[in-house]
Design a protein around this motif. Structure first.
Motif, short mmCIF file in Angstrom:
data_model
loop_
_atom_site.label_atom_id
_atom_site.label_comp_id
_atom_site.label_asym_id
_atom_site.label_seq_id
_atom_site.Cartn_x
_atom_site.Cartn_y
_atom_site.Cartn_z
N GLU A 1 -0.49 12.97 2.74
CA GLU A 1 -0.55 11.95 3.78
C GLU A 1 -1.80 11.09 3.62
O GLU A 1 -1.75 9.86 3.66
CB GLU A 1 -0.57 12.61 5.18
CG GLU A 1 0.71 13.31 5.58
CD GLU A 1 0.86 14.70 4.97
OE1 GLU A 1 -0.07 15.15 4.26
OE2 GLU A 1 1.92 15.32 5.16
N VAL B 1 -1.44 2.62 7.24
CA VAL B 1 -0.68 2.64 5.98
C VAL B 1 0.44 3.67 6.07
O VAL B 1 0.19 4.84 6.36
CB VAL B 1 -1.59 2.96 4.78
CG1 VAL B 1 -0.79 2.90 3.48
CG2 VAL B 1 -2.78 2.02 4.72
N GLU B 2 1.66 3.22 5.84
CA GLU B 2 2.81 4.13 5.91
C GLU B 2 3.49 4.19 4.55
O GLU B 2 3.27 3.33 3.70
CB GLU B 2 3.79 3.65 6.98
CG GLU B 2 4.34 2.25 6.76
CD GLU B 2 5.14 1.75 7.96
OE1 GLU B 2 5.13 2.40 9.03
OE2 GLU B 2 5.81 0.70 7.82
N PRO B 3 4.33 5.23 4.30
CA PRO B 3 5.04 5.31 3.02
C PRO B 3 6.15 4.26 2.96
O PRO B 3 6.81 4.02 3.99
CB PRO B 3 5.65 6.71 3.00
CG PRO B 3 5.33 7.34 4.31
CD PRO B 3 4.67 6.36 5.19
N SER B 4 6.38 3.68 1.80
CA SER B 4 7.44 2.67 1.69
C SER B 4 8.82 3.30 1.89
O SER B 4 9.79 2.60 2.14
CB SER B 4 7.36 1.95 0.35
OG SER B 4 7.39 2.88 -0.70
N GLN C 1 4.62 6.19 -2.91
CA GLN C 1 3.88 7.42 -3.15
C GLN C 1 3.22 7.50 -4.53
O GLN C 1 2.23 8.20 -4.71
CB GLN C 1 4.76 8.64 -2.91
CG GLN C 1 5.96 8.78 -3.81
CD GLN C 1 6.70 10.10 -3.57
OE1 GLN C 1 6.16 11.02 -2.96
NE2 GLN C 1 7.92 10.20 -4.04
N CYS D 1 -0.05 6.06 -4.19
CA CYS D 1 -0.84 6.94 -3.32
C CYS D 1 -1.39 8.15 -4.08
O CYS D 1 -2.56 8.49 -3.96
CB CYS D 1 0.00 7.40 -2.13
SG CYS D 1 0.41 6.03 -1.03
N CYS E 1 -3.73 6.57 7.42
CA CYS E 1 -2.30 6.72 7.20
C CYS E 1 -1.61 6.87 8.55
O CYS E 1 -2.25 7.23 9.55
CB CYS E 1 -2.00 7.91 6.30
SG CYS E 1 -2.43 9.51 6.99
N ILE F 1 2.99 1.57 1.40
CA ILE F 1 2.64 1.80 -0.01
C ILE F 1 3.52 2.94 -0.55
O ILE F 1 3.77 3.93 0.15
CB ILE F 1 1.14 2.14 -0.17
CG1 ILE F 1 0.26 1.03 0.45
CG2 ILE F 1 0.78 2.33 -1.64
CD1 ILE F 1 -1.24 1.21 0.20
N THR G 1 -3.58 10.45 1.10
CA THR G 1 -3.65 9.56 -0.07
C THR G 1 -3.21 8.15 0.30
O THR G 1 -3.63 7.19 -0.35
CB THR G 1 -2.74 10.05 -1.23
OG1 THR G 1 -1.38 10.04 -0.81
CG2 THR G 1 -3.13 11.44 -1.69
N HIS G 2 -2.39 8.00 1.34
CA HIS G 2 -1.97 6.66 1.76
C HIS G 2 -3.16 5.86 2.29
O HIS G 2 -3.28 4.66 2.02
CB HIS G 2 -0.87 6.75 2.83
CG HIS G 2 0.44 7.26 2.29
ND1 HIS G 2 0.62 8.58 1.93
CD2 HIS G 2 1.61 6.63 2.03
CE1 HIS G 2 1.86 8.73 1.48
NE2 HIS G 2 2.48 7.57 1.54
#
Lengths: 456, 456
Positions: B386, B294-297, B365, B368, B265, B363, B388-389
């Motif tokens: 974090e 991988v970052e949050p959308s 949440q 995730c 992540c 991705i 989970t990403h």
């Protein structure tokens, strides 16, 4: 190269068998008694536990094989490290060498997973679909929830009300593993309803939660539910001995032959048994080791309770167990070490005390949190409130070694971390914690109920 | 014998040097710029950081020795285990072999302690008495508090308001280590007061908290306070490379030569850099590896932000850094992965993207948390929001391998556990989580502020 601070074991060095203390005790164990006052038969326990665990409960075999699949599941976090507490030694200016077994690295955060995995596996093997249990601080409930998720069993946890309210994240953790968690006493069982009728605002106790969990298991009409206990019973102590068996090999890697002192906190007895029984074996065979279970002064089962036959739960659903006890109606003060709030004690640990193999100690929670804070700041890991009792005991021994100028080897069990139990630390740091000591009057009140019970 | 599930390293096998990616990048790094638009000199950073860390920040040396004392402190929890996720593979019916590096076994619960210990040590060595910092989810604040306790420095943490309110135990943990923790924006700094004057109910952001912590450091009249950052900067990435360097040796013990995919992540970039930089080195030298941050959308810095010169903080106190950014005024939605709520990105990670060495992915949440729950139930460890990403990314890759029928080796960084961050799981399990995606309009608004900045 850095100083050797911690050691593991190679996969090939891992213990393949659990150690059963029962056959080595100088005085043979007394049997549990049924409602008729006669020793309980395996069949009488069959509605509560699967037969394969009942066999372990009653076994007199010294070594019991750990199933291959259980070893495989344990290997996610075992062996846990044995760590030399250099910084704590330095802070205490002690000539003692202090080692701790770090059981907090288990994904459940404590030693409880050792028996949770084993029990879930044996139940699954026996064809059981669903387990019920109780939990005090939440360590055991979390561990069994996790084990059930891994193995594929449903799980229902009765959590002592005071802990349920103080530690909302524990419930969320169990839910995350797919388990159900409800506050005890609850309205779901007769045992719970009876207690709530008399004392609707009770903080609850392990004794009550055990009654509820047993009732929920034995009243399931499908017959596919069993009960699982996280401490006290012989097979639980057995599963935990992997801790001490690992330590024995790990101490050798540090160049130590044998500890002078072994310390663990004690509530029902499981983390104490886990680290100490393999060393009690050595003591029986001539080694000079001081073995110290540390309990809270507000729940002083080993230091002030008598050795009697008593029920393991409040609603008197369990057989009578030969143990040190404060009486099954005893509801301890709501100290934060929820896992140590139990009226009774493992019969195996009780037998070891009767045989003078162990030297129990009671410490107040203020001294324990003080020890926990010191440990956090010098060693870096925040201990569970239960574990602070072991640390407080180790610190007393380390100071004694300093006064005596002795190079002792002190070993203690770091049974779990406190990351989900920070409320007590807040109370300590803001000066809101008080001393709890049990009065004689209170003790006599609860013990009076046992007057007509069979005597050991 | 049980299947080989996890491997450590012998003390003699431990990495003795950190790896610096800067000299190996095909395109040389751009320098940070001062208020005058010219490259900043080491002296300009001296009020903020100690000179020994500034030297590391600007170093073009490939290998940098890890000081003996830092190695000693790291050895309390390092090496962390590399674990084969057999159960996850089985649940996904994938032919891929999935490995995760378990950084959650650090006593702070995440990889953050790797740089916290190093930074505290260098500051102490330079004669500094006190550190200030910011924290998002609380992982970094806990880690630096712990490191300061171990090394003997005072510590003050500005914690993003939304996390401060959602995670009260985090503050208690920092207090237990003797650190001070206050909600940001606060009234203690001009930066905080300015924000509160305009938006009194702001959830806060890492950008604001960084401004406050820097201000608190540089305005200390004694000159003995410095600021410490848990991500973004080159020296932080450097300290984290011990993760990937360990993994390289550990994979060989599993009989694997090289991973096909490396996933982590990414918020500021530190845990991603830690596991991936040693593999980016291999990629530069010819290995075929897909490296995926991988970052949050809801905070899509690498996938949707442009590469620009921008400040690292909201109050524009830091130099201009060459990085992918959403604009320093951007305040992300209050998703639970607080550690990923940052507008910018490590310049080293940004440079690696410019050189097409990495393939970022955003991705949501919901996917995730779904991944986090699956991982918890099959592998037993509850990941930080974090983390989970990274798991969601690994699951996508494992499914792809299944569809393609390929025996890929997938490696991901299990950066931290979620035991202190259960609120998001509750929201997910009770259906209260919503999708967060950033609109183009919002993105343009924040980027407009950067129009007149120097361009990289």
């Amino acid at each position: 190269m850095a100083r050797l601070k911690k050691v593991y074991l190679e996969p090939s060095e891992m213990p393949k068998q659990w150690y059963n203390l029962a056959p080595d005790l100088p005085t043979p164990m007394l049997p549990p008694l049924g409602p008729d006052g006669k020793p309980v038969s395996p069949e009488m326990l069959a509605p509560v536990f699967p037969m394969n665990l009942i066999e372990q409960e009653m076994s007199t075999q010294r070594w019991i094989d750990i199933p291959e699949e259980v070893l495989d599941m344990l290997s996610v976090y075992r062996p846990t490290p044995l760590v030399r507490a250099f910084e704590l030694e330095e802070a205490l200016k002690t000539p003692a060498r202090i080692y701790y077994k770090n059981e907090s690295v288990s994904p459940a955060g404590s030693h409880k997973l050792n028996t949770a995995i084993a029990q879930a596996w044996y139940n699954k093997k026996f064809g059981i679909k669903r387990l019920t249990t109780e939990t005090g601080a939440g360590q055991w409930g979390s561990a069994l929830s996790m084990a059930c998720a891994l193995i594929g069993l449903e799980c229902k946890v009765f959590m002592v009300r005071i802990s349920f309210d103080q530690k909302p994240f524990r419930k969320l953790l169990m839910n995350t593993y797919g388990a159900e968690c409800i506050a005890s006493p609850s309205n779901e069982t007769k045992a719970g309803r009876d207690i709530l009728a008399v004392t609707p605002h009770t903080p609850g106790s392990l004794g009550i939660a055990i009654s509820e969990a047993i009732e929920a298991a034995v009243t399931d009409p499908t017959g596919q539910t069993r009960y699982s206990l996280g401490s006290v019973l012989n097979h639980v102590m057995l599963h935990q001995t992997i801790i001490g068996l690992e330590v024995k090999k790990q101490l050798l890697k540090f160049g130590e032959k044998m500890p002078d002192v072994v310390i663990a906190c004690v509530g029902g007895g499981s983390n104490f048994a886990g680290i100490s029984f393999p060393f009690i074996y050595e003591k029986i065979h001539g080694a000079k080791i001081d073995i110290i279970p540390v309990e809270p002064s507000s729940c002083p089962t080993l230091t002030r309770g008598p050795f009697l036959y008593d029920h393991g739960d409040t609603a008197k659903m369990t057989p009578l167990l030969p143990m040190f006890t404060l009486g099954h109606s005893f509801i301890p003060e709501p100290i934060h070490a929820g896992g140590l709030r139990y009226h009774g004690m493992s019969p195996l640990v009780s037998a070891a005390l009767n045989d003078k193999l162990i030297n129990p100690l009671a410490i107040d929670q203020i001294e324990c949190y003080e020890a926990g804070i010191l440990f956090s700041r010098v060693e870096g890991i925040v201990p569970a409130p239960e574990t602070t009792h072991a640390i407080a005991g180790a610190i007393r021994e380390a100071k004694k070694a300093r006064e005596e100028g002795k190079e002792k080897v002190i070993l203690f069990n770091f049974s779990g971390h406190g990351l989900m139990d920070m409320v007590g630390y807040d109370k300590y740091l803001t000066g809101k914690l008080v001393k709890h000591e049990m009065s004689d009057k209170e003790l006599f009140k609860y013990l009076k109920e046992l007057e007509d019970y069979p005597k050991p």
